[in-house]
Design an enzyme around this catalytic site. Structure first.
Site, short mmCIF file in Angstrom:
data_model
loop_
_atom_site.label_atom_id
_atom_site.label_comp_id
_atom_site.label_asym_id
_atom_site.label_seq_id
_atom_site.Cartn_x
_atom_site.Cartn_y
_atom_site.Cartn_z
N ARG A 1 0.84 -1.20 0.00
CA ARG A 1 0.00 0.00 0.00
C ARG A 1 0.87 1.25 0.00
NH1 ARG A 1 -4.98 -1.95 4.01
NH2 ARG A 1 -5.31 -3.89 2.85
N ARG B 1 1.39 1.16 10.36
CA ARG B 1 0.99 1.52 9.00
C ARG B 1 2.23 1.47 8.13
NH1 ARG B 1 -3.67 3.98 7.42
NH2 ARG B 1 -4.24 4.44 9.56
N GLU C 1 -7.76 -0.82 14.73
CA GLU C 1 -8.31 -1.85 13.84
C GLU C 1 -7.31 -2.97 13.57
OE1 GLU C 1 -9.82 -0.37 10.06
OE2 GLU C 1 -9.17 -2.23 9.10
N SER D 1 -11.17 -6.47 9.56
CA SER D 1 -12.28 -5.81 8.92
C SER D 1 -12.97 -6.89 8.11
CB SER D 1 -11.71 -4.73 8.01
OG SER D 1 -12.75 -4.09 7.33
N ARG E 1 0.14 -6.39 11.53
CA ARG E 1 -0.20 -5.39 12.54
C ARG E 1 -0.56 -6.01 13.90
NH1 ARG E 1 -4.85 -0.90 11.48
NH2 ARG E 1 -3.31 0.08 10.12
#
Length: 421
Positions: free
Chosen positions: A258, A273, A345, A348, A385
């Site tokens: 990403r 991140r 988070e 998801s 993460r």
RNA sequence: GGAGACGUCGCAUAGUCAGGUCUAGUGCACCACCCUGCUAAGGUGGAGUCCCCUCCGGGGGACCGAGGGUUCAAAUCCCUCCGUCUCCGCCA
């Protein structure tokens, strides 16, 4: 892509959904107009084409001396057909553009509003307390020789890292625990390609507004995927699926890329991140009527994982405005991160209903033998993460970290990660 | 990277050289019915996907890997791309 029939028969449902998301309602009327224009263009092309075909037969069976005259006549007809065909093609493209701009229809019960209007469904597990000043995941990672950001930056730039030693082992252990649970739940493991063609990338909805999040290789016209969801959804593209043995479930493992283009200075410390991480992702193809039950099932697997790792978490029902364009409903599971004093988070799970399948042309047989789009769902089962919450939650005063019971079998029985000297 | 072969409505194939009853034939598998003292063989019929119109009986169009082009007319001729296979070269 939403159901064109719904757009025609019940545009108010579409308008309400767009409104709940804070998306453009005007798009709905534009799509309806484009649909009407398209159908008119198709009708006139097909009328002319039928005429041309009939005429062609006359030409081919005509006596030689009449042929020249007939061919001259046919030439004019042909140019009309060509023009009408071009108009039909253009109208079709315009309609496709218009309808694909509309987001998936939000399910009933999804909270209205934006990013902060989520509803907390439940909080599970006691928030960990320490009788010492807890270290954050990066400090722990460095003590343990598990995370190396500096060398990641040296080799690849900001937001890249190395996992080393117990860090690397820990990530593999989490992935393996997830895989074990997935296998027990009937998911077929799949190690997926991470470079995909443009049509797969756009078919899964990742080239929309957030296309600047995606790495692109112009020399090969390929995209690096930010999640194996892309390859998992593309897996059955253009196929008619057989659900006679139940839903098709896959657990995809891949590295994810990403650009984090819009994240500015957010989460710059540690591995929360990063540009590259690993993820185990659940993906299911089901009948539309089974989608909501499958969604709950995925959520249950996610909660089971966090519980097995001894993490405190909450489950939120994401508000309409914070849904991706393909999702009709989304639940996030967020784990408590001690040094941040808040939930972050970790997973998801989205129910994309038939939206994604319609774009990718994935169907199944109905009882009448007709085909109909299937529903697709996805959900995180483990990612890099998770190390953040895991290290911080189970840390001890001396900088060591206690390994949760469920992970020990995947670490050769290791009970404690010790600081390196 | 070089050379060549190939891609046809589930599977397998015919059709492509010489463009026009190709409305894409045939075999297998499939479905319905018939016949038959067996779940065999045989007979008849049906059956793909997508889209448009419909007085809901049906009518029409598109699809031969994808996209363009030539032509009155393209599975068939030309171009580009994608994929598969074979051989050669190079290389983890």
């Amino acid at each position: 892509m939403i159901d064109p029939q719904l757009l025609r028969d019940n545009p108010d449902v579409v308008r309400r959904s767009q409104e709940a998301r804070g998306s453009s309602v005007e798009l709905v009327d534009r799509a309806i107009e484009a649909d009407a224009a398209r159908r008119a263009a198709i009708a006139s092309f097909e009328r002319l084409r039928a005429e041309q075909k009939a005429f062609g037969k006359t030409v081919s069976s005509a006596p030689r001396d009449e042929k020249a005259a007939l061919v001259a006549q046919a030439q004019e007809l042909a140019s009309n057909v060509k023009q009408a065909q071009q108009q039909a093609t253009d109208a079709e493209e315009a309609f496709t553009r218009a309808i694909t701009a509309i987001d998936n229809i939000v399910l009933d019960g999804v909270p209205a509003g934006g990013e902060d209007d989520y509803v907390v469904l439940r909080e599970v597990g006691g928030i960990p307390e320490f009788d010492f000043e807890p270290r954050d995941h990066l400090e722990l990672g460095e003590l343990l020789g598990a995370i190396d950001m500096a060398r990641g930056a040296k080799v690849s730039g900001a937001r890249f890292h190395y996992l080393r030693g117990v860090g690397a082992q820990l990530e593999l252990a989490i992935m393996n625990l997830g895989l074990q649970k997935a296998l027990a739940g009937g998911f077929v493991p799949l190690i997926t390609p991470t470079l995909v063609r443009p049509e797969i990338m756009s078919g899964t909805g990742f080239l929309g507004e957030h296309s600047d999040e995606v790495y692109y290789l112009p020399a090969d016209d390929l995209y690096l995927t930010g999640t194996s969801e892309v390859a998992l959804a593309g897996y059955h593209a253009d196929e008619i699926l057989d659900f006679s043995c139940g839903p098709l479930r896959y657990a995809g493992w891949s590295t994810c890329y990403r650009r984090e283009a819009g994240s500015g200075g957010k989460d710059t410390r540690g591995i929360i991140r990063v540009h590259q991480f690993n993820k185990l992702e659940m993906f299911a193809y089901t009948l539309p009527e089974d989608a909501e039950a499958e969604h709950q099932r995925m959520l249950a697997f996610q909660e089971e994982m966090l519980q097995a790792l001894g993490l405190a978490y909450r489950v939120i029902d994401t508000a309409a405005g914070d849904l991706g364009s393909s999702a009709a409903r989304k639940y996030d599971v967020e784990a408590w991160v001690p040094t941040q004093g808040r939930y972050r988070e970790l997973t998801s799970t989205s129910n994309c209903t038939t939206y994604q399948a319609r774009r990718l042309d994935i169907r199944s047989r109905t009882e009448t033998g007709k085909t109909a789009p299937v529903a697709t769902l996805n959900g995180t089962l483990a990612t890099t993460r998770w190390l953040v919450a895991l290290l911080e939650t189970h840390q001890n005063a001396d900088g060591s970290v206690t390994v949760p019971d469920a992970l020990r079998p995947f670490l050769g029985g290791l009970e404690r990660l010790e600081p390196i000297t």
